[in-house]
Design an enzyme around this catalytic site. Structure first.
Site, PDB file in Angstrom:
ATOM      1  N   GLU A 274      -6.067  -3.659   1.102  1.00 46.88           N
ATOM      2  CA  GLU A 274      -6.161  -5.317   1.954  1.00 46.88           C
ATOM      3  C   GLU A 274      -7.048  -4.719   2.932  1.00 46.88           C
ATOM      4  OE1 GLU A 274      -1.934  -6.427   2.720  1.00 46.88           O
ATOM      5  OE2 GLU A 274      -2.879  -8.623   4.225  1.00 46.88           O
TER       6      GLU A 274
ATOM      7  N   ASN B  93      -0.104 -15.720  -2.258  1.00 43.39           N
ATOM      8  CA  ASN B  93       0.936 -14.065  -2.249  1.00 43.39           C
ATOM      9  C   ASN B  93       1.185 -14.890  -1.547  1.00 43.39           C
ATOM     10  OD1 ASN B  93       0.492 -11.694  -1.837  1.00 43.39           O
ATOM     11  ND2 ASN B  93       0.963 -11.953   0.211  1.00 43.39           N
ATOM     12  N   GLU B  94       3.243 -13.950  -1.988  1.00 44.01           N
ATOM     13  CA  GLU B  94       3.878 -14.435  -0.828  1.00 44.01           C
ATOM     14  C   GLU B  94       4.289 -15.475  -0.368  1.00 44.01           C
ATOM     15  OE1 GLU B  94       5.004 -11.003   1.716  1.00 44.01           O
ATOM     16  OE2 GLU B  94       5.148  -9.771   0.216  1.00 44.01           O
TER      17      GLU B  94
ATOM     18  N   TYR C  37       9.409  -3.408  -1.015  1.00 41.55           N
ATOM     19  CA  TYR C  37       9.697  -2.207  -0.405  1.00 41.55           C
ATOM     20  C   TYR C  37      10.631  -1.619   0.018  1.00 41.55           C
ATOM     21  CZ  TYR C  37       4.639  -4.043   0.625  1.00 41.55           C
ATOM     22  OH  TYR C  37       3.517  -4.608   0.507  1.00 41.55           O
TER      23      TYR C  37
ATOM     24  N   GLU D 112       3.240  -5.331  -5.443  1.00 47.58           N
ATOM     25  CA  GLU D 112       3.761  -4.635  -4.022  1.00 47.58           C
ATOM     26  C   GLU D 112       4.969  -3.780  -4.088  1.00 47.58           C
ATOM     27  OE1 GLU D 112       2.501  -6.759  -0.408  1.00 47.58           O
ATOM     28  OE2 GLU D 112       1.336  -7.857  -1.040  1.00 47.58           O
TER      29      GLU D 112
ATOM     30  N   GLN E 121      -0.838   0.730  -0.251  1.00 46.48           N
ATOM     31  CA  GLN E 121      -1.536   0.304  -0.669  1.00 46.48           C
ATOM     32  C   GLN E 121      -2.692   1.193  -0.257  1.00 46.48           C
ATOM     33  OE1 GLN E 121      -3.476  -2.981   1.705  1.00 46.48           O
ATOM     34  NE2 GLN E 121      -1.896  -4.096   1.877  1.00 46.48           N
TER      35      GLN E 121
HETATM   36  O1  AHR Z   1       1.634  -4.203   2.141  1.00 47.89           O
HETATM   37  C1  AHR Z   1       2.155  -5.708   3.462  1.00 47.89           C
HETATM   38  C2  AHR Z   1       2.173  -6.442   3.173  1.00 47.89           C
HETATM   39  O2  AHR Z   1       2.938  -7.086   3.151  1.00 47.89           O
HETATM   40  C3  AHR Z   1       1.054  -7.574   2.453  1.00 47.89           C
HETATM   41  O3  AHR Z   1      -0.248  -8.400   3.172  1.00 47.89           O
HETATM   42  C4  AHR Z   1       2.070  -8.840   2.180  1.00 47.89           C
HETATM   43  O4  AHR Z   1       1.782  -9.565   0.944  1.00 47.89           O
HETATM   44  C5  AHR Z   1       4.178  -7.886   2.419  1.00 47.89           C
HETATM   45  O5  AHR Z   1       4.502  -8.793   3.104  1.00 47.89           O
END
Ligand code: AHR
Length: 493
Positions: A24, A171-172, A238, A295, A344
């Site tokens: 990103e 995205n999101e 995450y 992600e 990332q």
């Molecule tokens: O990876 C960091 C961020 O995490 C991304 O930009 C977003 O999609 C997510 O909340």
């Protein structure tokens, strides 16, 4: 402890895209990490760091997602094409409020994919863009003949179409991508999907913005309403040591309890892919709709003294275990998970590579991706492990975690994570066709949970050959040190 490999049963082929990555416009991922520009003293090819690209190339990265993330829903692709001196400067409002001068845009990203030999996955702007703008981007990239966008592409130096296959519709959308409700997003998704065209015989693959963690309602509503217009839905999950976003926990120097917390939370990925997958199959019994975990990875407090908006974190053996477990889960659910993209690639979150000026280091996570790479495109085979539970405070995890696959060359790759931070694991692996003298070789990555590579000690954590593998009748034995990841190849020929 016994592990049984049963090649008679398989969940299917492991889509190579499960080993995908995400880059990103965030912190030092693109700028400094991947892109330094042609005038940089750092060796580069067409502006792309040769050391970083060289290291990543070794991983056989199948697909790379770009330009975000949250950044994608503020990104207007036209800002990043044409003569660099004339490109528009914007503010990266999501990540540190820094100036983004768009010197890295569509053509530069496609050059990165060319150098890496991977597919591009573009995340399009739904949050603050328009249907026309997104539709034009696809035309710009993929139209071979004469058209306004194809002509513009040629004017900008690219004669042949880029033929980008993977397109994310926002995205999101539930968060930074527009704070939408699933009902609203699902309708928008149908509308956008309608105008993202196939050009010539190049079929594009459309991925809807999916759920946050266990938001099953999101998946159900989007799949039921828009499922027929897309190919897959995404999922973001995450791993944080603590759920408090202000105090997530440190990347190194963490407590034993935080080590166990991270491992237990990582194992939740199994429940998430199973349940989201079940909902997708209910909405689409043909099984056409895939799950794209675009992600995933660890998210800690940033390294002290670094910009909080840049998400720069160290990467330890604990991260290697997280990578090994997640990849094992994706392998074992390859009938559901069609792509995954760790967040990332460089200098951000659970990165493969960290850079500091001219210097570069490979993280423990990098080594796991390298050790697991032969799972790509192989046939998953069933495994059973006689685990025992180990715990710390309220956290409890199995002591080992496994997956296996059989390549087209007949070799079986078994990947094993030893989650115990105190005990080595003596494994006895049972498999038909193994006999005394069968060629079984292995690589292991180990170290104390917090051990990590630094620019002064870049090889503190690195893979080593497994030297104690002993074959016998239909089995072999080996030892995995505490907190380790092993990749063992069985060649029954
Ligand atoms: O990876 C960091 C961020 O995490 C991304 O930009 C977003 O999609 C997510 O909340």
């Amino acid at each position: 402890m016994r592990i049984v490999i049963n090649p008679n049963r398989s969940a299917g082929t492991i889509n190579p895209n499960i080993y995908g990555h995400f880059a990103e416009h965030l912190g030092r991922c693109i700028y400094e990490g991947l892109w330094v520009g042609e005038d940089s003293p750092i060796p580069n090819e067409k502006g792309l760091r040769s050391d970083v690209v060289g290291a990543l190339k070794k991983l056989n990265i199948p697909v790379l997602r770009w330009p975000g993330g949250c950044f994608a829903d503020t990104y207007h692709w036209r800002d990043g094409v044409g003569p660099v001196s004339q490109r528009k400067t914007i503010v990266n409002t999501n990540w540190g409020g820094v100036t983004e001068d768009n010197r890295f845009g569509t053509h530069e990203f496609m050059e990165l994919c060319r150098q890496l030999g991977c597919q591009a996955y573009f995340s399009g702007n739904v949050g603050s863009g328009t249907v026309q703008e997104f539709s034009d981007w696809v035309e710009y990239c993929n139209m071979p003949g004469v058209s306004p966008m194809a002509d513009l592409r040629r004017e900008n130096g690219q004669k042949e179409p880029f033929n980008v296959k993977y397109w994310g519709i926002g995205n999101e959308a539930w968060g930074c991508g527009g704070n939408m409700r699933p009902e609203y997003y699902a309708d928008l998704c149908r509308q956008y999907a309608t105008y993202l065209r196939d050009y010539s015989d190049h079929h594009i693959y459309k991925i809807a913005s999916g759920a946050n963690v266990a938001d099953y309602e999101w998946t159900r509503k989007v799949a039921e309403t828009a499922g027929h217009t897309i190919d897959a839905l995404s999922l973001h999950y995450y791993t944080l040591p603590n759920d408090d976003w202000q105090h997530k926990g440190a990347a190194t120097g963490f407590s034993r309890e935080e080590y166990f917390a991270v491992l237990q939370k990582t194992l939740r990925m199994k429940e998430l892919v199973t349940e989201h997958g079940r909902i997708l199959r209910k909405a689409d019994p043909t099984g056409r709709l895939g799950l794209v975990v675009d992600e995933w990875g660890t998210w800690y407090d940033v390294e002290p003294g670094t910009n909080p908006g840049f998400l720069y974190q160290q990467n330890s053996m604990r991260d290697a275990l997280v990578a090994g477990i997640n990849l094992n889960i994706f392998n074992n659910h390859c009938d559901t998970v069609v792509m995954a993209n760790i967040a990332q690639t460089v200098n951000v979150l659970q990165a493969m590579v960290l850079t500091e000026g001219q210097k570069m280091l490979l993280t423990p996570t990098y080594h796991v991706f390298d050790m697991y790479k032969h799972h790509q495109g192989a046939r998953q085979v069933e495994t059973y492990a006689e685990t025992k539970l180990i715990s710390c405070g309220e956290w409890q995890v199995p002591d080992i975690h496994v997956s296996a696959s059989e390549g087209s060359d007949g070799k079986v790759l078994l990947t094993v994570v030893n989650l115990s931070d105190t005990d080595s694991a003596n494994i006895e692996v049972m498999m038909d066709g193994v006999k005394k003298g069968t060629k079984v070789t292995g690589t292991v990555l180990s170290g104390k949970p917090g051990e990590h590579n630094t620019f002064d000690r870049p090889d503190a954590v690195r893979p080593a050959e497994m030297r104690d593998i002993e074959t016998g009748d239909r089995s072999f034995t080996a030892t995995l040190p505490a907190s380790s990841v092993a990749a063992i190849t069985i060649d029954r020929e």
